[in-house]
Scaffold this motif. Structure first.
Motif, PDB file in Angstrom:
ATOM      1  N   ALA A 186       0.827  -1.208   0.000  1.00 19.92           N
ATOM      2  CA  ALA A 186       0.000   0.000   0.000  1.00 19.92           C
ATOM      3  C   ALA A 186       0.860   1.255   0.000  1.00 19.92           C
ATOM      4  N   LEU A 187       1.919   1.260   0.798  1.00 20.51           N
ATOM      5  CA  LEU A 187       2.786   2.436   0.880  1.00 20.51           C
ATOM      6  C   LEU A 187       3.461   2.711  -0.463  1.00 20.51           C
ATOM      7  N   VAL A 188       4.012   1.666  -1.085  1.00 18.19           N
ATOM      8  CA  VAL A 188       4.702   1.854  -2.365  1.00 18.19           C
ATOM      9  C   VAL A 188       3.729   2.311  -3.448  1.00 18.19           C
ATOM     10  N   VAL A 189       2.551   1.701  -3.501  1.00 19.26           N
ATOM     11  CA  VAL A 189       1.572   2.055  -4.535  1.00 19.26           C
ATOM     12  C   VAL A 189       1.072   3.483  -4.351  1.00 19.26           C
ATOM     13  N   VAL A 190       0.772   3.867  -3.109  1.00 14.78           N
ATOM     14  CA  VAL A 190       0.264   5.223  -2.852  1.00 14.78           C
ATOM     15  C   VAL A 190       1.310   6.270  -3.212  1.00 14.78           C
ATOM     16  N   VAL A 191       2.553   6.040  -2.794  1.00 15.58           N
ATOM     17  CA  VAL A 191       3.613   7.005  -3.117  1.00 15.58           C
ATOM     18  C   VAL A 191       3.843   7.068  -4.622  1.00 15.58           C
ATOM     19  N   ALA A 192       3.799   5.905  -5.298  1.00  9.17           N
ATOM     20  CA  ALA A 192       4.000   5.896  -6.743  1.00  9.17           C
ATOM     21  C   ALA A 192       2.899   6.655  -7.470  1.00  9.17           C
ATOM     22  N   LEU A 193       1.692   6.643  -6.945  1.00 13.09           N
ATOM     23  CA  LEU A 193       0.594   7.353  -7.578  1.00 13.09           C
ATOM     24  C   LEU A 193       0.626   8.851  -7.287  1.00 13.09           C
ATOM     25  N   ILE A 194       1.046   9.216  -6.089  1.00 11.46           N
ATOM     26  CA  ILE A 194       0.954  10.616  -5.667  1.00 11.46           C
ATOM     27  C   ILE A 194       2.228  11.392  -5.961  1.00 11.46           C
ATOM     28  N   ALA A 195       3.397  10.799  -5.690  1.00 17.15           N
ATOM     29  CA  ALA A 195       4.659  11.541  -5.739  1.00 17.15           C
ATOM     30  C   ALA A 195       4.924  12.231  -7.083  1.00 17.15           C
ATOM     31  N   PRO A 196       4.793  11.549  -8.224  1.00 13.00           N
ATOM     32  CA  PRO A 196       5.067  12.260  -9.489  1.00 13.00           C
ATOM     33  C   PRO A 196       4.109  13.410  -9.760  1.00 13.00           C
ATOM     34  N   ALA A 197       2.874  13.289  -9.236  1.00  8.95           N
ATOM     35  CA  ALA A 197       1.881  14.330  -9.499  1.00  8.95           C
ATOM     36  C   ALA A 197       2.166  15.606  -8.724  1.00  8.95           C
ATOM     37  N   VAL A 198       2.720  15.469  -7.516  1.00  5.92           N
ATOM     38  CA  VAL A 198       2.968  16.653  -6.680  1.00  5.92           C
ATOM     39  C   VAL A 198       4.414  17.134  -6.775  1.00  5.92           C
ATOM     40  N   SER A 199       5.265  16.401  -7.468  1.00  6.08           N
ATOM     41  CA  SER A 199       6.666  16.811  -7.588  1.00  6.08           C
ATOM     42  C   SER A 199       6.796  18.018  -8.517  1.00  6.08           C
ATOM     43  N   PRO A 200       7.662  18.968  -8.185  1.00  6.12           N
ATOM     44  CA  PRO A 200       7.871  20.114  -9.078  1.00  6.12           C
ATOM     45  C   PRO A 200       8.690  19.760 -10.320  1.00  6.12           C
ATOM     46  N   TYR A 201       9.191  18.539 -10.382  1.00  7.64           N
ATOM     47  CA  TYR A 201      10.014  18.107 -11.507  1.00  7.64           C
ATOM     48  C   TYR A 201       9.272  17.038 -12.299  1.00  7.64           C
ATOM     49  N   THR A 202       9.720  16.804 -13.511  1.00 11.88           N
ATOM     50  CA  THR A 202       9.189  15.719 -14.329  1.00 11.88           C
ATOM     51  C   THR A 202      10.270  14.651 -14.490  1.00 11.88           C
ATOM     52  N   TYR A 203       9.859  13.504 -15.027  1.00 11.55           N
ATOM     53  CA  TYR A 203      10.828  12.415 -15.175  1.00 11.55           C
ATOM     54  C   TYR A 203      11.714  12.582 -16.405  1.00 11.55           C
ATOM     55  N   TYR A 204      11.393  13.550 -17.271  1.00  9.94           N
ATOM     56  CA  TYR A 204      12.143  13.688 -18.527  1.00  9.94           C
ATOM     57  C   TYR A 204      12.919  14.995 -18.655  1.00  9.94           C
ATOM     58  N   ASP A 205      12.645  16.005 -17.828  1.00  4.41           N
ATOM     59  CA  ASP A 205      13.365  17.278 -17.939  1.00  4.41           C
ATOM     60  C   ASP A 205      14.822  17.113 -17.517  1.00  4.41           C
ATOM     61  N   THR A 206      15.724  17.606 -18.335  1.00  2.67           N
ATOM     62  CA  THR A 206      17.155  17.511 -18.042  1.00  2.67           C
ATOM     63  C   THR A 206      17.715  18.885 -17.701  1.00  2.67           C
ATOM     64  N   ASN A 207      18.767  18.864 -16.882  1.00  8.86           N
ATOM     65  CA  ASN A 207      19.459  20.103 -16.496  1.00  8.86           C
ATOM     66  C   ASN A 207      20.911  19.730 -16.219  1.00  8.86           C
ATOM     67  N   SER A 208      21.762  19.894 -17.219  1.00  9.87           N
ATOM     68  CA  SER A 208      23.158  19.465 -17.089  1.00  9.87           C
ATOM     69  C   SER A 208      23.890  20.183 -15.972  1.00  9.87           C
ATOM     70  N   ALA A 209      23.451  21.392 -15.608  1.00 10.07           N
ATOM     71  CA  ALA A 209      24.117  22.133 -14.529  1.00 10.07           C
ATOM     72  C   ALA A 209      23.886  21.477 -13.176  1.00 10.07           C
ATOM     73  N   GLN A 210      22.808  20.663 -13.061  1.00 13.73           N
ATOM     74  CA  GLN A 210      22.488  20.005 -11.787  1.00 13.73           C
ATOM     75  C   GLN A 210      22.694  18.495 -11.872  1.00 13.73           C
TER      76      GLN A 210
END
Length: 338
Positions: free
Chosen positions: A58-82
């Protein structure tokens, strides 16, 4: 005479009580309200490993569903400086944990990201690992569940038909499964992925090709055990058709084994998908599953170990949770095997 005196004394002392009719009625009502499903649930919840597995899944599934939606970042945006920033967690940095420092220097300040927080750090392209890990967990779970559901449907129907009709039908169907099972699953899946090219749908197809065989064998064994039982013979004597006997008489009595096998198939599918992604046969970039993340992090494991350690831990939690759940469910349904 002495026995009668002893029985009377024992009754007077409260050691024995006469049975009254309301006691028997209460016991009958209690047993009547205690269903088989409730008994399975009670045995399952009494298993500590099973209850822990529910919390983990339950913990893993809930975090997997919620975390990407509330994160200020996306899984594909790149930033070579960071690129390759270490984990930095608000609150924990105040006590010296996950401070974002590397080699005694503030890596975030050096990258011009003093006010940013990457809970799991960043990868070599500057992508947020927190968002990528939980997005990858979604994909791994989706691939595994879709593949296993298809496996269950095909395997259950195949096993029901093979076991019920028997004879030449069973002979031909079992030879087909023997031919497929004689070839290692990994070889078949790898060849199919190479032919079909890496992709989400193709991985599901590759996992489906041989995943149904174990389910069909278990269902066939259940059918062979049940089809000569009295309730099936009675239905056949009354003129009930084969389809109704299979799906209304035999299948409901096989659900326990089907459910248990399904729960054990999920972690196997997750692991196989992760392995294929780890060897470079996973879904194409920038989309990532847990196997892709492990593969990417493995390349820099000696310098930035957190990049491979975090997705490995998430994968291990998923495997542990589903295996504990399957063990607890098997013991609850069939306590004699525990």
């Amino acid at each position: 005479m002495e026995a009668q005196t002893y029985a009377a004394d024992a009754t007077d002392d409260g050691l024995f009580q006469l049975s009254r009719s309301e006691h028997a009625e209460a016991a009958e009502r209690e047993y009547a309200d205690y269903s088989y499903g409730r008994e399975i649930l009670n045995r399952f919840l009494a298993n500590r490993g099973a209850t822990v597995s529910i919390v983990i899944i339950a913990l893993v599934v809930v975090v997997a569903l919620i975390a990407p939606a509330v994160s200020p970042y996306t899984y594909y945006d790149t930033n070579s400086a960071q690129a390759n920033l270490p984990p930095r967690v608000p609150g924990l940095e105040q006590i010296g944990i996950c401070t974002g420092y590397r080699g005694g220097q503030d890596a975030y300040a050096m990258a011009g990201a003093k006010d940013d927080y990457h809970l799991f750090g960043t990868d070599n392209l500057g992508r947020d690992i927190w968002t990528r890990v939980w997005s990858g967990t979604r994909i791994s779970l989706a691939i595994a569940l879709v593949a296993v559901v298809v496996d269950v449907i095909v395997g259950v129907v195949y096993g029901l038909v093979s076991g019920y009709f028997g004879g030449k039908v069973d002979l031909v169907m079992q030879r087909i499964t023997e031919v497929l099972s004689s070839i290692p699953q990994l070889v078949i899946v790898t060849l199919m992925i190479v032919v079909l090219k890496p992709g989400l749908g193709n991985i599901v197809i590759a996992l489906f090709i041989t995943g149904w065989i174990d389910m069909s064998r278990i269902v066939r064994a259940q059918v062979l055990k049940l089809k000569n039982q009295e309730f099936v013979l009675a239905a056949r004597t009354l003129g009930v058709g084969s389809r109704d006997i299979i799906f209304h008489e035999i299948l409901p009595n096989s659900l326990a084994q089907i459910i248990v096998t399904f729960m054990f198939s999920v972690p196997n599918a997750i692991f196989l998908e992760a392995f294929l992604a780890f060897v470079g046969l996973g879904i194409p970039a920038p989309t990532a599953s847990l196997g892709v993340l492990i593969n990417d992090g493995y390349k820099a494991a000696t310098i930035f170990p957190y990049q491979v350690l975090i997705p490995v831990v998430v994968l291990a939690l998923l495997m542990l949770g589903f295996n504990l759940f399957g063990d607890g469910l098997r013991d609850a349904i069939d306590p004699e095997r525990s």
